[in-house]
Design an enzyme around this catalytic site. Structure first.
Site, PDB file in Angstrom:
ATOM      1  N   GLY A  15       0.802  -1.233   0.000  1.00 39.94           N
ATOM      2  CA  GLY A  15       0.000   0.000   0.000  1.00 39.94           C
ATOM      3  C   GLY A  15       0.823   1.265   0.000  1.00 39.94           C
ATOM      4  O   GLY A  15       0.707   2.094  -0.888  1.00 39.94           O
ATOM      5  N   HIS A  64      11.644  -4.192   7.221  1.00 42.61           N
ATOM      6  CA  HIS A  64      12.257  -3.575   8.401  1.00 42.61           C
ATOM      7  C   HIS A  64      13.766  -3.449   8.251  1.00 42.61           C
ATOM      8  O   HIS A  64      14.445  -3.001   9.157  1.00 42.61           O
ATOM      9  CB  HIS A  64      11.904  -4.374   9.652  1.00 42.61           C
ATOM     10  CG  HIS A  64      10.427  -4.455   9.868  1.00 42.61           C
ATOM     11  ND1 HIS A  64       9.675  -3.336  10.174  1.00 42.61           N
ATOM     12  CD2 HIS A  64       9.551  -5.474   9.770  1.00 42.61           C
ATOM     13  CE1 HIS A  64       8.399  -3.689  10.262  1.00 42.61           C
ATOM     14  NE2 HIS A  64       8.299  -4.974  10.017  1.00 42.61           N
ATOM     15  N   CYS A  77       5.332  -5.884   4.171  1.00 47.66           N
ATOM     16  CA  CYS A  77       4.474  -4.830   4.720  1.00 47.66           C
ATOM     17  C   CYS A  77       4.625  -3.581   3.857  1.00 47.66           C
ATOM     18  O   CYS A  77       5.284  -3.617   2.814  1.00 47.66           O
ATOM     19  CB  CYS A  77       4.870  -4.557   6.170  1.00 47.66           C
ATOM     20  SG  CYS A  77       3.705  -3.508   7.064  1.00 47.66           S
TER      21      CYS A  77
HETATM   22  N1  GLN Z   1      -1.415  -0.471   3.802  1.00 47.02           N
HETATM   23  C1  GLN Z   1      -0.535  -0.167   4.895  1.00 47.02           C
HETATM   24  C2  GLN Z   1       0.809   0.262   4.351  1.00 47.02           C
HETATM   25  O1  GLN Z   1       1.183  -0.225   3.320  1.00 47.02           O
HETATM   26  C3  GLN Z   1      -0.359  -1.355   5.795  1.00 47.02           C
HETATM   27  C4  GLN Z   1       0.502  -1.052   6.984  1.00 47.02           C
HETATM   28  C5  GLN Z   1       0.531  -2.116   8.043  1.00 47.02           C
HETATM   29  O2  GLN Z   1       0.237  -3.243   7.815  1.00 47.02           O
HETATM   30  N2  GLN Z   1       0.914  -1.770   9.237  1.00 47.02           N
HETATM   31  O3  GLN Z   1       1.504   1.058   4.965  1.00 47.02           O
HETATM   32 ZN    ZN Z   2       1.914  -4.671   7.500  1.00 47.62          ZN
END
Ligand code: GLN
Ligand code: ZN
Length: 766
Positions: A436, A698, A730
């Site tokens: 995202g 990360h 993520c």
């Molecule tokens: N859609 C969010 C991003 O891409 C998801 C973040 C998350 O899972 N903490 O930042």
């Molecule tokens: Zn995430």
């Protein structure tokens, strides 16, 4: 006389002084001395407000430069060998290396602290044997006592909690405990010699399910500590929930002088007290004001609890306490300039909690008549606020009441939706996408700050955001990703963005709460019924989709995550608040669909962390959490593809709930889990599509094509090729563009190589 007592105080500083000092120090812009000076000032400020408020038992050693579990790790010398040869006293450099990692040396693992949004560093017990390796409790006791002119109450994390929060693979619990106890004994002895009258030892693990063996070890530990000849009196403190029959029986028979209990979270402790009474010789730490939510205490209700406790315990053995450390609250409500008045009247942050404690203590000592004014003002605040606020919106209540099972169900099951979606999107095998967000570079943050300060007009700001979106779309096209995102440039935070746009929420200016180290969050406050006055994301997503023929995912934060990362009203059940948020999101989902968006992702990274501390309560939580997600997501056509995302890798115990979400595609964190979690999905025969993260967001490292192919091959041992998506762990918000684009390029290449291998080998290629 009853006394007022505090278990721990916020430590980030009223103006986030500690955060700034830490970050300057890490950046090399200031030295250790400057950091220590700020730390001292933050501690003093905390002691001073507590003293000025009239708190009787003021904590010390509740302060931390990073995390109190890390402090305890240092206290007992559990410094893993990878951080170098042992130092007689753990240095600040080693301390920060354990917290944040150092060149080539990974940090200790960071994980959630019970069911809060605080994170702690995980102790490692397989390394060197424990030894006393920090003087922090003694130094802070001396400092506090000199400042206050009377002994402060040192706070220690207890040995059983330290042990059970840690990792160990080799030796049994009992052996580790036996090694820890002499150190705790020595700490107690030194504190006693320095003049400590009381020490508070926290054992929050007692409110979780414990085995007989663990409880037996706890008894051994406290019998041993209790028998020591030179030690302060011990207040054995529990929090975040209630004891059960076995642990109640155990702790009330320990040779300690006090037991601290939560009387707000649920009714468990109250029932136990009424059933069993309380020993004559112990102090009762009565947690009657909420240490982890921001609602002002209803003084009459709290007094009723205290009076009930006083039927079992003489008043001079009652300490009036918060339920837990005030660490989870912002510092001071008075810093807020823009809160709507009726909401403000209902709130209490840490400083305001102190006043509540003192007033309640006075009532216990002098009788209710001594606080009549306060009681009247308190009742008035609730009256005014409840009148003045639209806590309840009939249209929301009616809509909720009218829901039927069909509102929690997609029109058709996955097996029917899947081919329809496949035909619609014509994606290649192993479709590539991202989660995202794209890097929020300083110019994005600057533009938002200027816009918020009124220095950038709405049109200018949104034009800027559109430019960033256009760039992101072009970049993704160029990289060859299959399913695109708009990049989330307009969102400072995935919950805050929605909280700002939904009725029933307020945001604070200074309501910062420590998450870990220098990281702070500012949770929104849900005070009333939730409603969506207008679409929240449709315009930006529609714009992004207008720039490309590839699908762009609509991007929403799920109801459970919005709930779990906010301070939630307490006058109706959490479940109901979740459903209200879900209804607002359901409308958003349908508006996105109507705008031609074919894939909608609803993130639920906080679903798992909302799990109750006791297993017996899991099923109920998971049931409404899943239903909230389904309520938000199920109002779409079969051809619309619902995605969800969760960034953790412990799925073993909730995989059924994940399945019950009925999302068409889920992306999860995986790159560091060594395939562990995929086995979970395999054993379960998870039927839907899944994107196990192939790159660790990360880390600043750029993963190679080969290692990502390796992770995907590993995934294919558990999943059918048609199930597998390719994505990072993520969102990419906190990474730098120069790391992200090459990583994604490699990721797209990894998917391409895999396709070469699998297409035509039984898998249906489009
Ligand atoms: N859609 C969010 C991003 O891409 C998801 C973040 C998350 O899972 N903490 O930042
Ligand atoms: Zn995430």
């Amino acid at each position: 006389m009853a006394k007022s007592s505090v278990l721990g105080y916020p430590r980030i500083g009223k103006h986030r002084e500690l955060k700034w000092a830490l970050e300057r120090c890490w950046a090399g812009e200031s030295d250790e001395a400057a950091l220590r000076e700020t730390a001292r000032a933050v501690r003093r400020a905390a002691w001073q407000v507590q003293r000025d408020a009239g708190i009787d038992l003021i904590p010390c050693n509740d302060f931390s430069l990073y995390d109190h579990v890390l402090d305890t790790i240092c206290l007992v010398g559990l410094v893993p060998e990878r951080f170098g040869s042992p130092e007689p006293e753990v240095s600040l450099a080693t301390y920060f290396a354990m917290a944040r990692g150092a060149a080539g040396v990974p940090a200790l693992e960071l994980t959630k602290w019970f069911d809060t949004n605080y994170h702690y560093l995980v102790p490692e017990f397989d390394g060197p044997r424990p030894r006393l390796a920090s003087a922090k409790p003694f130094e802070e006791f001396a400092e506090a006592t000199a400042f206050l002119g009377r002994p402060a109450k040192p706070v220690l994390l207890g040995p059983l909690s330290l042990l059970l929060l840690g990792k160990r693979h080799v030796r049994p619990l009992g052996e580790h405990l036996a090694e820890l106890l002499p150190i705790y004994q020595e700490v107690l002895e030194r504190l006693a010699r320095a003049g400590a009258e009381w020490v508070q030892i926290d054992e929050p693990v007692l409110v979780q399910d414990r085995t007989e063996e663990e409880l037996r070890l706890l008894r051994q530990a406290y019998e041993r500590l209790g028998r020591a000849s030179t030690r302060p009196k011990i207040m054995l403190q529990t929090y975040y929930g209630s004891l059960d029959e076995a642990s109640w029986d155990l702790v009330t028979n320990l040779p300690v002088e006090g037991i601290g209990l939560d009387f707000v979270r649920d009714d468990g402790n109250r029932a136990l007290l009424n059933r069993h009474g309380f020993p004559e010789d112990k102090v009762f730490g009565a947690g009657v004001v909420d240490g982890r939510n921001v609602w002002r205490t209803n003084l009459v209700e709290a007094l009723e609890k205290l009076e009930e406790i006083a039927e079992h315990v003489s008043v001079d053995r009652i300490w009036v306490q918060p339920t837990c450390s005030l660490l989870h609250l912002p510092h001071d409500l008075r810093l807020e300039r823009h809160l709507p008045e009726p909401v403000r009247a209902l709130l209490a942050f840490a400083e305001q909690r102190l006043e509540e404690l003192v007033v309640l203590t006075r009532a216990m000592n002098e009788g209710r008549h001594a606080i009549l004014d306060e009681l009247e003002r308190n009742a008035e605040a609730f009256r005014v606020a409840l009148d003045g606020l639209r806590l309840s919106r009939p249209e929301v209540r009616e809509r909720l009441a009218a829901l039927t099972e069909d509102d929690f169900r997609r029109a058709s099951p996955y097996e029917i939706r899947e081919p329809l979606q496949r035909a619609r999107f014509q994606l290649p095998l192993f479709p590539t996408t991202t989660i995202g967000s794209f890097p929020q570079t300083p110019d994005v943050r600057r533009a938002r700050a200027q816009w918020r300060a009124g220095k950038l007009r709405d049109e200018e700001y949104w034009a800027f955001i559109r430019e960033r979106i256009a760039e992101a779309i072009a970049r993704q096209e160029e990289l060859g990703l299959d399913v695109l995102v708009h990049g989330e440039f307009e969102r400072a935070d995935m919950v805050e963005y929605f909280a700002e746009r939904l009725d029933g929420f307020v945001l604070t200016e200074h309501g910062w709460v420590q998450s870990y180290g220098s990281r702070v969050v500012r949770p929104p406050i849900i005070f009333g019924d939730v409603a969506r006055p207008a679409p929240m994301t449709v315009e930006v997503i529609r714009y992004a989709q207008s720039l490309t023929r590839k699908p762009v995912k609509g991007m929403l934060t799920g109801p459970v995550t919005i709930l779990n990362w906010s301070f939630v009203r307490q006058d109706i059940p959490r479940r109901e608040v979740a459903y209200q948020i879900a209804l607002a999101l359901r409308d958003e989902v349908q508006d996105l669909e109507a705008a031609g968006i074919g894939m909608i992702q609803i993130d639920e990274p906080a679903l798992r962390e909302g799990l109750p501390l006791r297993r017996a309560e899991w099923a109920e939580y998971l049931d409404w959490a899943v239903r909230a997600f389904r309520l938000a997501s199920s109002g779409v056509r079969d051809e619309t593809q619902i995605h969800t995302h969760m960034c953790y890798s412990e799925f073993a115990d909730i995989v059924e709930a994940i399945d019950a979400l009925d999302a068409d595609v889920i992306s999860i964190e995986n790159s560091r889990s060594q395939g562990e979690l995929l086995r979970v999905f395999q054993d379960y025969r998870y039927p839907r599509q899944i994107g196990p993260g192939v790159y660790d967001v990360h880390s600043a490292r750029i993963p190679t094509v080969e290692e990502m192919v390796g992770l995907l091959e590993q995934a294919l041992r558990s999943l059918r090729p048609e199930q597998l998506w390719v994505n990072p762990d993520c969102g990419l918000k906190t990474r730098r563009p120069e790391e992200v684009w090459p990583s994604l390029r490699n990721m797209v290449e990894a998917a391409r190589r895999l396709r070469e291998r699998y297409e035509g080998h039984g898998a249906p290629a489009p």
